[in-house]
Design a protein around this motif. Structure first.
Motif, mmCIF file in Angstrom:
data_model
loop_
_atom_site.group_PDB
_atom_site.id
_atom_site.type_symbol
_atom_site.label_atom_id
_atom_site.label_comp_id
_atom_site.label_asym_id
_atom_site.label_seq_id
_atom_site.Cartn_x
_atom_site.Cartn_y
_atom_site.Cartn_z
ATOM 1 N N ASP A 97 13.537 7.011 7.639
ATOM 2 C CA ASP A 97 12.778 7.982 6.848
ATOM 3 C C ASP A 97 12.343 7.454 5.492
ATOM 4 O O ASP A 97 11.916 8.219 4.631
ATOM 5 C CB ASP A 97 13.611 9.255 6.648
ATOM 6 N N ALA A 98 12.459 6.150 5.276
ATOM 7 C CA ALA A 98 12.092 5.602 3.972
ATOM 8 C C ALA A 98 11.660 4.149 4.099
ATOM 9 O O ALA A 98 12.129 3.419 4.975
ATOM 10 C CB ALA A 98 13.265 5.716 2.991
ATOM 11 N N GLU A 99 10.746 3.767 3.215
ATOM 12 C CA GLU A 99 10.266 2.392 3.189
ATOM 13 C C GLU A 99 9.894 2.031 1.757
ATOM 14 O O GLU A 99 9.138 2.754 1.098
ATOM 15 C CB GLU A 99 9.042 2.251 4.095
ATOM 16 N N VAL A 100 10.462 0.943 1.279
ATOM 17 C CA VAL A 100 10.171 0.467 -0.071
ATOM 18 C C VAL A 100 9.813 -1.013 0.023
ATOM 19 O O VAL A 100 10.523 -1.798 0.663
ATOM 20 C CB VAL A 100 11.371 0.656 -1.021
ATOM 21 N N VAL A 118 6.205 2.857 -2.142
ATOM 22 C CA VAL A 118 7.323 3.718 -1.761
ATOM 23 C C VAL A 118 6.821 4.779 -0.805
ATOM 24 O O VAL A 118 5.885 5.521 -1.123
ATOM 25 C CB VAL A 118 7.964 4.391 -2.998
ATOM 26 N N ARG A 119 7.443 4.849 0.386
ATOM 27 C CA ARG A 119 7.117 5.870 1.375
ATOM 28 C C ARG A 119 8.381 6.599 1.764
ATOM 29 O O ARG A 119 9.397 5.980 2.107
ATOM 30 C CB ARG A 119 6.492 5.248 2.618
ATOM 31 N N ILE A 120 8.372 7.927 1.698
ATOM 32 C CA ILE A 120 9.521 8.740 2.074
ATOM 33 C C ILE A 120 9.033 9.841 3.011
ATOM 34 O O ILE A 120 8.095 10.567 2.682
ATOM 35 C CB ILE A 120 10.207 9.355 0.842
ATOM 36 N N GLY A 126 7.286 9.766 5.596
ATOM 37 C CA GLY A 126 5.893 9.631 5.971
ATOM 38 C C GLY A 126 4.899 9.807 4.847
ATOM 39 O O GLY A 126 3.691 9.649 5.056
ATOM 40 N N VAL A 127 5.358 10.138 3.652
ATOM 41 C CA VAL A 127 4.466 10.343 2.501
ATOM 42 C C VAL A 127 4.542 9.130 1.586
ATOM 43 O O VAL A 127 5.630 8.730 1.161
ATOM 44 C CB VAL A 127 4.844 11.608 1.716
ATOM 45 N N ARG A 128 3.387 8.547 1.282
ATOM 46 C CA ARG A 128 3.343 7.416 0.351
ATOM 47 C C ARG A 128 3.244 7.958 -1.073
ATOM 48 O O ARG A 128 2.206 8.453 -1.494
ATOM 49 C CB ARG A 128 2.153 6.508 0.664
ATOM 50 N N PHE A 129 4.339 7.852 -1.810
ATOM 51 C CA PHE A 129 4.365 8.329 -3.183
ATOM 52 C C PHE A 129 3.804 7.291 -4.150
ATOM 53 O O PHE A 129 3.220 7.648 -5.176
ATOM 54 C CB PHE A 129 5.811 8.686 -3.579
ATOM 55 N N ILE A 130 3.990 6.016 -3.863
ATOM 56 C CA ILE A 130 3.473 4.938 -4.708
ATOM 57 C C ILE A 130 2.835 3.905 -3.790
ATOM 58 O O ILE A 130 3.426 3.512 -2.783
ATOM 59 C CB ILE A 130 4.598 4.289 -5.543
ATOM 60 N N GLU A 131 1.649 3.462 -4.135
ATOM 61 C CA GLU A 131 0.895 2.540 -3.291
ATOM 62 C C GLU A 131 0.505 1.295 -4.088
ATOM 63 O O GLU A 131 -0.368 1.351 -4.961
ATOM 64 C CB GLU A 131 -0.356 3.223 -2.746
ATOM 65 N N GLU A 132 1.185 0.175 -3.841
ATOM 66 C CA GLU A 132 0.865 -1.121 -4.438
ATOM 67 C C GLU A 132 0.636 -1.002 -5.949
ATOM 68 O O GLU A 132 -0.367 -1.484 -6.479
ATOM 69 C CB GLU A 132 -0.350 -1.740 -3.749
ATOM 70 N N ALA A 133 1.557 -0.373 -6.631
ATOM 71 C CA ALA A 133 1.436 -0.150 -8.076
ATOM 72 C C ALA A 133 2.043 -1.312 -8.858
ATOM 73 O O ALA A 133 3.032 -1.920 -8.437
ATOM 74 C CB ALA A 133 2.134 1.150 -8.472
#
Length: 281
Positions: free
Chosen positions: A138-141, A172-174, A176-183
């Motif tokens: 459920d998470a990907e960093v 950061v994806r939690i 299924g929602v990408r909260f931060i994208e290549e920041a």
């Protein structure tokens, strides 16, 4: 030296560890004892057999022997980690490839006397060219281009740290929602932790995420199931409202599609009080 390192690792870790070379220097660096490990590779066993936990191009540390003997204090003059690559994995059962430290078994032998409070100083340390990935159901960093440097000290129950960190890309994806994208991210931290008093004194915490930046200072305390806060927060002046709106995750931005944003904003705030762990508080 290589045989000693291999033996110590095998006694403590449930993992396959290899390295190209180990060098120990004293005469040329006296009174600093320097150890250098080249081409370190750590791979899992059992459920994660063959899965790489870490690969590091170079590890280097130098210990001041005079301080250790004279002041009974461990002073690490410098420590460096070059190009660490850490693909961390966790499964649905909660097992992770980073769980490699062997559990200690109590054999009934007498425990040695407490040596007293630990005194350790890390005068300078740095990490360069780092890459870290974490994957769970459920998470990907994902973190690329990590550069980190600072100093630290431990004096009994008091922990002091001062550090600066930059990341070229953070995602950061939690759930299924990408909260931060290549920041692009930078963090500047200065803090003192009083473990015995359960209190964190935050001298400075400056955070920048792409065009958004701000800082915080104050104290955080925890005891008796309560979280005590006394913080001051402040954004940089003239922050872009457009940048703020663009930071909203796509999953929550459907209601503002087509919105045009312009102008600037600044925020100053104070947070003081207690948060209780009780449901009725």
């Amino acid at each position: 030296v290589i045989e000693l390192v291999e033996r110590q690792i095998s006694e403590r870790l449930e993992a396959t560890v290899s390295f190209e070379d180990v060098e120990l220097s004293l005469l040329s660096t006296f009174p600093t004892l320097t150890i250098e490990v080249v081409g370190l590779e750590v791979a899992g066993v059992g459920e994660f057999e063959g899965v790489t936990l870490a690969s590091v191009q170079l590890l280097r540390a130098g210990v001041d022997l005079r301080t250790l003997v004279r002041d009974d204090q461990l002073l690490i003059e410098s420590a460096a980690i070059r190009q660490p690559d850490m693909p961390l994995r966790a499964n649905a059962a909660g097992s992770a490839n980073s769980d490699i430290v062997k559990a200690t078994e109590e054999d009934g032998t007498e425990v040695e006397a407490d040596p007293g409070p630990l005194a350790l100083r890390l005068r300078r340390y740095d990490i360069s060219g780092g890459r870290i990935e974490y994957h769970a159901p459920d998470a990907e960093v994902s973190l690329e281009g990590l550069e980190h440097q600072g100093s630290a000290a431990i004096d009994g129950a008091i922990y002091t740290v001062s550090s600066s960190t930059t990341m070229e890309s953070l995602t950061v994806r939690i759930a299924g929602v990408r909260f931060i994208e290549e920041a692009k991210v930078s963090v500047d931290l200065g803090a003192v932790l009083h473990a015995d008093r359960e209190r964190l004194e935050l001298d400075r915490l400056r955070l920048a995420l792409n065009e958004l930046s701000g800082e915080a200072s104050g104290t955080v305390a925890w005891a008796d199931g309560k979280l005590g806060l006394d913080l001051e927060l402040e954004s940089d002046k003239g922050q872009s409202i457009r940048a703020l709106v663009s930071a909203i995750p796509g999953a929550y931005a459907g209601g503002i599609s087509g919105l045009r944003a312009s102008g600037t904003y600044s925020i100053r705030a104070k947070v003081r009080g207690q948060l209780s762990g009780r449901e009725d508080h």
